[in-house]
Scaffold this active site. Sequence first.
Site, mmCIF file in Angstrom:
data_model
loop_
_atom_site.group_PDB
_atom_site.id
_atom_site.type_symbol
_atom_site.label_atom_id
_atom_site.label_comp_id
_atom_site.label_asym_id
_atom_site.label_seq_id
_atom_site.Cartn_x
_atom_site.Cartn_y
_atom_site.Cartn_z
ATOM 1 C CD GLU A 151 63.534 42.940 23.705
ATOM 2 O OE1 GLU A 151 64.492 43.570 23.958
ATOM 3 O OE2 GLU A 151 63.945 41.753 23.136
ATOM 4 N NE ARG A 154 61.523 33.397 20.256
ATOM 5 C CZ ARG A 154 62.290 32.607 19.645
ATOM 6 N NH1 ARG A 154 61.588 31.528 19.089
ATOM 7 N NH2 ARG A 154 63.413 32.340 19.834
ATOM 8 N N GLY A 261 47.318 33.648 23.057
ATOM 9 C CA GLY A 261 46.991 34.663 24.215
ATOM 10 C C GLY A 261 48.241 35.132 24.615
ATOM 11 C CB CYS A 264 52.821 40.288 23.735
ATOM 12 S SG CYS A 264 53.849 40.887 24.830
#
Length: 433
Positions: A151, A154, A261, A264
């Site tokens: 996947e 965002r 940060g 992910c």
Amino acid sequence: MRMVVLGLGYLGATHAACMAELGHEVLGIEVVADKRELLAKGEVPFYEPGLPELLERHITSGQLRVSGSYSEAAEFADVFFVAVGTPQKKGEYSADLKYVDAAIDELVPLLSRDAVIFGKSTVPVGTAQRLSERAHALADEVDVEIAWNPEFLREGYAIKDTLHPDRLVLGAFEGGRAERIAREIYQTMLNDGTPFIVTDPPSAELVKTSANAFLATKISFINAIAEVCDAAGADIGAVADAIGYDARIGRKFLNAGLGFGGGCLPKDIRAFMARAGELGAAEALSFLREVDNVNMRRRTRMVELTREVCGGSLLGARIAILGSAFKPESDDVRDSPALNVAGQIQLQGASVTVYDPKAMENSRRLFPTLDYAPSALEACENADAVLVLTEWPEFVTLDPRQVAETTRKRNVIDGRMCLDADEWSRAGWTYRV
Ligand SMILES: NC(=O)c1ccc[n+]([C@@H]2O[C@H](COP(=O)([O-])OP(=O)(O)OC[C@H]3O[C@@H](n4cnc5c(N)ncnc54)[C@H](O)[C@@H]3O)[C@@H](O)[C@H]2O)c1
């Protein structure tokens, strides 16, 4: 098609609601009861624009249901998505796969019909192969096929990214049913011309980790150049704009600032390094250690810059921090650079007041000792320095004259290079980046 989504966090809840939007009948499985209860009422336990409306619509229509029961899941469908977390292991670089393993261990023995399990979580290369062997050992006279379907959504744009992705990637073992089923699931998108890359599972796993490693590298690259600009008295904004016009480079992800940060990029590049090491290819990714270092240095530099702006000591200073989410349009504070900086500044004796449009609750939970204000202006009251650490639109459009009326001093540090420097300077502020 009937399908089950295992794990209803940022990824899973979005995926489940979007699959319902595509017309599928979806059962979402979540182990945390509080989350489950909210989701079952059509409420989203985190902030993601557009998701509450989508979720509510499909919960109300019955197209999407939520449960905690793996037996119900096994009974409901023959197609499963694994969307559980893969955090960094405590004290190690590698990914903790215990949630992924638990999902397989719990589901597979309950299956009474052949099934395809699509992994969506970000995992180290080789995981699909390992899980496939595990599933075959656990399956009771049924054929369980594992495929990887990484996947790329965002946070903040999760629905758009899920329903209109740049590309779909599937890593399937040869001779299986996964590709045919995936084509059926994603038919609407494929009809829209979405590129569909079908490959083997290790390649699909590597697509995701390589994409994240590239993005992290691009951010750290421009931040490394920013360090040189600082030393040479050059303007990083001009450098980024000018090199960004080169189509081979592109302007996106070239914003110098506080760095990356979230849940992910940091953990994914570390897991990637750890996995390369296990495969005997550590040297190939040793540059990622530097990418990580450059990124972490941005946080330290922000603390040092704040100390400098406050006259050499943070003891007794009042600092306003605008933004605590790791990025705008999200309430996610996992490995948030802003909160990290806030914590370090507080440790050096300053009193720190934080405001974020959406991430207050999560921030309080993680950093209960910081002060929190209900608005940006209130956070700035009597501040010696104002730090903009997440580029929320409401900070970009702040009126510097109005802010100046509440602060003690007019020092602003633009950690995301998102403010109009001239406007702030004209209003009497010392503007630093
Ligand atoms: N958040 C993103 O933007 C994003 C984007 C792409 C990929 N990913 C990847 O997706 C995966 C999930 O990330 P996330 O941000 O949604 O994490 P998350 O922590 O928000 O969600 C994971 C959910 O799974 C649940 N869970 C854990 N074990 C379970 C089990 N055995 N059965 C059912 N539910 C279980 C947890 O309670 C949690 O709600 C990670 O591998 C991440 O790297 C995330």
